[in-house]
Enzyme design. Structure first.
Site, PDB file in Angstrom:
ATOM      1  N   GLU A  97      26.053  29.669  41.334  1.00 24.66           N
ATOM      2  CA  GLU A  97      26.613  29.023  41.128  1.00 24.66           C
ATOM      3  C   GLU A  97      27.601  28.704  42.568  1.00 24.66           C
ATOM      4  O   GLU A  97      27.880  30.161  43.008  1.00 24.66           O
ATOM      5  CB  GLU A  97      27.703  29.107  40.122  1.00 24.66           C
ATOM      6  CG  GLU A  97      26.784  28.569  38.912  1.00 24.66           C
ATOM      7  CD  GLU A  97      27.708  28.615  37.604  1.00 24.66           C
ATOM      8  OE1 GLU A  97      27.547  27.358  36.840  1.00 24.66           O
ATOM      9  OE2 GLU A  97      28.504  29.281  37.965  1.00 24.66           O
ATOM     10  N   CYS A 117      26.493  40.427  38.158  1.00 31.11           N
ATOM     11  CA  CYS A 117      27.785  41.510  38.801  1.00 31.11           C
ATOM     12  C   CYS A 117      27.302  43.093  37.796  1.00 31.11           C
ATOM     13  O   CYS A 117      27.229  43.027  36.871  1.00 31.11           O
ATOM     14  CB  CYS A 117      29.072  41.370  38.431  1.00 31.11           C
ATOM     15  SG  CYS A 117      29.812  41.979  39.379  1.00 31.11           S
ATOM     16  N   CYS A 124      35.896  38.551  32.734  1.00 33.63           N
ATOM     17  CA  CYS A 124      35.278  37.464  33.798  1.00 33.63           C
ATOM     18  C   CYS A 124      33.899  37.417  33.310  1.00 33.63           C
ATOM     19  O   CYS A 124      33.271  37.877  33.074  1.00 33.63           O
ATOM     20  CB  CYS A 124      35.214  38.462  34.772  1.00 33.63           C
ATOM     21  SG  CYS A 124      34.607  37.826  36.333  1.00 33.63           S
ATOM     22  N   GLY A 164      29.760  37.642  41.435  1.00 33.86           N
ATOM     23  CA  GLY A 164      29.640  39.311  42.652  1.00 33.86           C
ATOM     24  C   GLY A 164      30.349  39.768  42.982  1.00 33.86           C
ATOM     25  O   GLY A 164      31.897  39.661  43.300  1.00 33.86           O
ATOM     26  N   GLU A 165      30.560  41.055  43.688  1.00 29.59           N
ATOM     27  CA  GLU A 165      31.181  41.602  44.191  1.00 29.59           C
ATOM     28  C   GLU A 165      30.928  42.405  45.656  1.00 29.59           C
ATOM     29  O   GLU A 165      30.219  43.048  45.900  1.00 29.59           O
ATOM     30  CB  GLU A 165      31.544  43.039  43.466  1.00 29.59           C
ATOM     31  CG  GLU A 165      32.497  44.324  43.903  1.00 29.59           C
ATOM     32  CD  GLU A 165      33.263  43.458  44.703  1.00 29.59           C
ATOM     33  OE1 GLU A 165      34.374  43.494  44.404  1.00 29.59           O
ATOM     34  OE2 GLU A 165      34.066  44.075  45.908  1.00 29.59           O
ATOM     35  N   SER A 219      42.027  42.433  43.083  1.00 30.06           N
ATOM     36  CA  SER A 219      41.716  42.089  41.902  1.00 30.06           C
ATOM     37  C   SER A 219      42.540  43.460  41.181  1.00 30.06           C
ATOM     38  O   SER A 219      42.221  44.279  40.978  1.00 30.06           O
ATOM     39  CB  SER A 219      40.811  42.002  41.304  1.00 30.06           C
ATOM     40  OG  SER A 219      39.655  40.697  42.485  1.00 30.06           O
ATOM     41  N   LEU A 220      44.463  43.136  41.222  1.00 25.59           N
ATOM     42  CA  LEU A 220      44.582  44.208  40.790  1.00 25.59           C
ATOM     43  C   LEU A 220      44.767  44.437  39.204  1.00 25.59           C
ATOM     44  O   LEU A 220      44.736  44.945  38.445  1.00 25.59           O
ATOM     45  CB  LEU A 220      45.951  44.377  41.070  1.00 25.59           C
ATOM     46  CG  LEU A 220      46.759  45.600  40.646  1.00 25.59           C
ATOM     47  CD1 LEU A 220      45.819  47.068  41.513  1.00 25.59           C
ATOM     48  CD2 LEU A 220      48.290  45.206  41.883  1.00 25.59           C
ATOM     49  N   HIS A 221      45.649  43.354  38.584  1.00 26.54           N
ATOM     50  CA  HIS A 221      45.220  42.678  37.067  1.00 26.54           C
ATOM     51  C   HIS A 221      45.817  43.585  35.904  1.00 26.54           C
ATOM     52  O   HIS A 221      45.952  43.638  35.231  1.00 26.54           O
ATOM     53  CB  HIS A 221      43.901  42.520  36.722  1.00 26.54           C
ATOM     54  CG  HIS A 221      42.782  41.492  37.616  1.00 26.54           C
ATOM     55  ND1 HIS A 221      43.782  40.466  37.804  1.00 26.54           N
ATOM     56  CD2 HIS A 221      42.102  41.700  37.952  1.00 26.54           C
ATOM     57  CE1 HIS A 221      42.827  39.931  38.599  1.00 26.54           C
ATOM     58  NE2 HIS A 221      41.816  40.315  37.923  1.00 26.54           N
ATOM     59  N   ASN A 295      41.253  31.936  32.911  1.00 30.69           N
ATOM     60  CA  ASN A 295      41.027  30.748  32.339  1.00 30.69           C
ATOM     61  C   ASN A 295      39.653  32.158  31.003  1.00 30.69           C
ATOM     62  O   ASN A 295      39.288  32.866  31.033  1.00 30.69           O
ATOM     63  CB  ASN A 295      39.177  30.669  33.586  1.00 30.69           C
ATOM     64  CG  ASN A 295      40.598  30.507  34.266  1.00 30.69           C
ATOM     65  OD1 ASN A 295      41.039  29.085  34.269  1.00 30.69           O
ATOM     66  ND2 ASN A 295      40.559  30.659  35.824  1.00 30.69           N
ATOM     67  N   CYS A 336      38.171  29.991  38.361  1.00 31.32           N
ATOM     68  CA  CYS A 336      37.364  32.343  38.297  1.00 31.32           C
ATOM     69  C   CYS A 336      37.394  32.319  37.338  1.00 31.32           C
ATOM     70  O   CYS A 336      37.740  32.463  36.170  1.00 31.32           O
ATOM     71  CB  CYS A 336      39.128  32.335  38.888  1.00 31.32           C
ATOM     72  SG  CYS A 336      40.311  32.054  40.553  1.00 31.32           S
TER      73      CYS A 336
HETATM   74  N1  SAH Z   1      34.273  40.493  42.414  1.00 31.73           N
HETATM   75  C1  SAH Z   1      35.516  39.906  43.467  1.00 31.73           C
HETATM   76  C2  SAH Z   1      35.265  38.550  42.937  1.00 31.73           C
HETATM   77  C3  SAH Z   1      35.266  37.476  41.996  1.00 31.73           C
HETATM   78  S1  SAH Z   1      36.068  37.393  40.855  1.00 31.73           S
HETATM   79  C4  SAH Z   1      36.328  40.190  42.749  1.00 31.73           C
HETATM   80  O1  SAH Z   1      36.715  40.929  41.999  1.00 31.73           O
HETATM   81  O2  SAH Z   1      37.147  40.070  43.228  1.00 31.73           O
HETATM   82  C5  SAH Z   1      37.373  36.475  42.148  1.00 31.73           C
HETATM   83  C6  SAH Z   1      39.309  36.251  41.309  1.00 31.73           C
HETATM   84  O3  SAH Z   1      38.759  35.524  39.802  1.00 31.73           O
HETATM   85  C7  SAH Z   1      38.602  37.940  41.121  1.00 31.73           C
HETATM   86  O4  SAH Z   1      40.494  38.218  40.938  1.00 31.73           O
HETATM   87  C8  SAH Z   1      38.704  38.151  39.442  1.00 31.73           C
HETATM   88  O5  SAH Z   1      39.365  38.672  38.360  1.00 31.73           O
HETATM   89  C9  SAH Z   1      39.573  36.780  39.026  1.00 31.73           C
HETATM   90  N2  SAH Z   1      38.867  36.585  37.108  1.00 31.73           N
HETATM   91  C10 SAH Z   1      37.524  37.156  37.156  1.00 31.73           C
HETATM   92  N3  SAH Z   1      37.428  36.400  35.937  1.00 31.73           N
HETATM   93  C11 SAH Z   1      38.964  35.530  35.559  1.00 31.73           C
HETATM   94  C12 SAH Z   1      39.230  34.414  34.465  1.00 31.73           C
HETATM   95  N4  SAH Z   1      38.109  35.268  33.092  1.00 31.73           N
HETATM   96  N5  SAH Z   1      40.368  34.082  34.080  1.00 31.73           N
HETATM   97  C13 SAH Z   1      40.801  33.938  35.333  1.00 31.73           C
HETATM   98  N6  SAH Z   1      40.503  35.099  36.927  1.00 31.73           N
HETATM   99  C14 SAH Z   1      38.834  35.715  36.632  1.00 31.73           C
END
Ligand code: SAH
Length: 352
Positions: A97, A117, A124, A164-165, A219-221, A295, A336
């Site tokens: 996608e 991934c 995710c 993907g990463e 992507s720290l979170h 999301n 995302c």
């Molecule tokens: N693998 C990479 C790029 C893809 S994800 C990474 O981890 O950054 C793109 C962004 O969407 C990342 O910051 C990821 O953490 C975020 N993401 C993943 N799942 C999500 C969700 N359910 N809601 C909001 N953001 C999300």
């Protein structure tokens, strides 16, 4: 027989390929232009449409090279029409996608770098079906070019934030960047490209050493290892300390400001104490925080959104520049974390 992958070749490689066929040099320039400048299609018509190439060459190319890179299977528009999601079939039938995002300053395209991934972040959808395979540089380019054809105005940005990463597919991702930045191709400025990673430390170091001027998003979170380990398996491999060290190295080498992505998950990482831990972690760094409304995905119905404004206020007050990401495309599962690699209509995701 392994077919040649011409779309993944940079101009020098394509020139060498043409030289090996004992064809004149300008054929390489013509082909490169078809691949990266024209509004060519990347499906089974790929070589057929190249009407300034001799028929005999087209026949040779069709016999020995990959003839289709991405066939548009479906397109969905969000109700607000600011987002379009594309389902593409690759040459081996694997589905991926991409997303076209419409902003006031122009359109951006969000591409996938892998089908599936390996990273397994709990929130995710991209990794929920496991890992299928790496994409080639050509398959990344075909996504950009196919979406670009549907853009009326300017292509203002490319984000490597789909499925993907990207740093887990390092070589092909770098190849993609190199080709797309070539003035003979789209000549896109590295400053308008954003690469998002969950934080593969050795690859970030390699990227820093290459001094590409791309925007790096991490992507720290979570503000501490314990919490990060609970939601992101990669935190078991690299500590936040190692991640911050390499981020500082990246800004030293590139003078680029890093974006830290932080998806707020109610009851998990959204407390004022987490904001204060984050402030301690990021103080003094050339960075900014992008708060993401989480999301929903089908596999995890316990994750809920939190109060982003409140969290942002704490960070901003403490001199950590913070913005809130506008969520677009959630009604078509194009936001995302909602992208994946499977046919539509299979109950892929609940809507946010
Ligand atoms: N693998 C990479 C790029 C893809 S994800 C990474 O981890 O950054 C793109 C962004 O969407 C990342 O910051 C990821 O953490 C975020 N993401 C993943 N799942 C999500 C969700 N359910 N809601 C909001 N953001 C999300």
């Amino acid at each position: 027989m392994m077919r040649h992958d011409l779309l993944s070749m940079d101009f020098e490689e394509l020139s060498a390929f043409i030289a090996a066929l004992e064809l004149p040099k300008y054929r390489a320039a013509q082909m490169f232009e078809w691949f990266h400048r024209h509004t060519a299609s990347f499906d089974a018509n790929f070589f057929k449409q190249m009407n300034n190439l001799p028929k005999s060459l087209i026949r040779t190319l069709e016999e020995t090279c990959i003839t289709s890179y991405c066939t548009t299977t479906e397109i969905k528009s969000s109700a607000s029409s600011e987002t379009k999601k594309y389902l593409f079939a690759l040459s081996d039938g694997v589905l991926i996608e991409s997303v076209q995002m419409n902003y006031s300053f122009g359109d951006s395209v969000c591409i996938s770098t892998q089908a599936g991934c390996k990273m397994g972040c709990s929130f995710c959808a991209s990794g929920a079906g496991g890992f299928i395979r790496n994409l080639t540089a050509g398959e990344m380019l075909a996504q950009v070019h196919t979406v670009r054809k549907n853009i009326l105005g300017k292509l203002s940005g490319i984000v490597l934030m789909g499925c993907g990463e990207p740093l887990d597919n390092f070589e092909q991702t770098i190849k993609f960047l190199k080709i797309i930045a070539d003035p003979k191709s789209l000549g896109i400025s590295m400053r308008s490209i954003t690469l998002s990673t969950c934080g593969l430390v050795p690859e970030i170091r390699k990227l820093a050493d290459m001094c590409l001027k791309i925007n790096l998003a991490i992507s720290l979170h979570a503000p501490n290892d314990r919490l990060r380990k609970a939601i992101m398996p990669i935190a078991n491999v690299y500590s936040i300390r190692e991640l911050m060290d390499v981020c500082r190295y990246y800004t030293e080498r590139t003078a680029r400001r890093i974006t830290f992505e932080y998806a707020l998950i109610a009851g998990t990482n959204d407390q004022p104490s987490h904001a204060h831990e984050l402030i301690k972690l990021l103080s003094g760094m050339l960075c900014h925080v992008n708060l993401i409304p989480i999301n929903s995905i089908a596999e995890e119905d316990t994750i809920k959104r939190s109060d982003l404004q409140h969290f942002a206020k704490i960070l901003n007050k403490n001199h950590i520049p913070t913005t809130i990401r506008r969520t677009i495309g959630a009604d078509i599962n194009a936001a995302c974390g909602q992208l994946r690699a499977r046919p539509w209509g299979s109950g892929a995701t609940r809507n946010a």
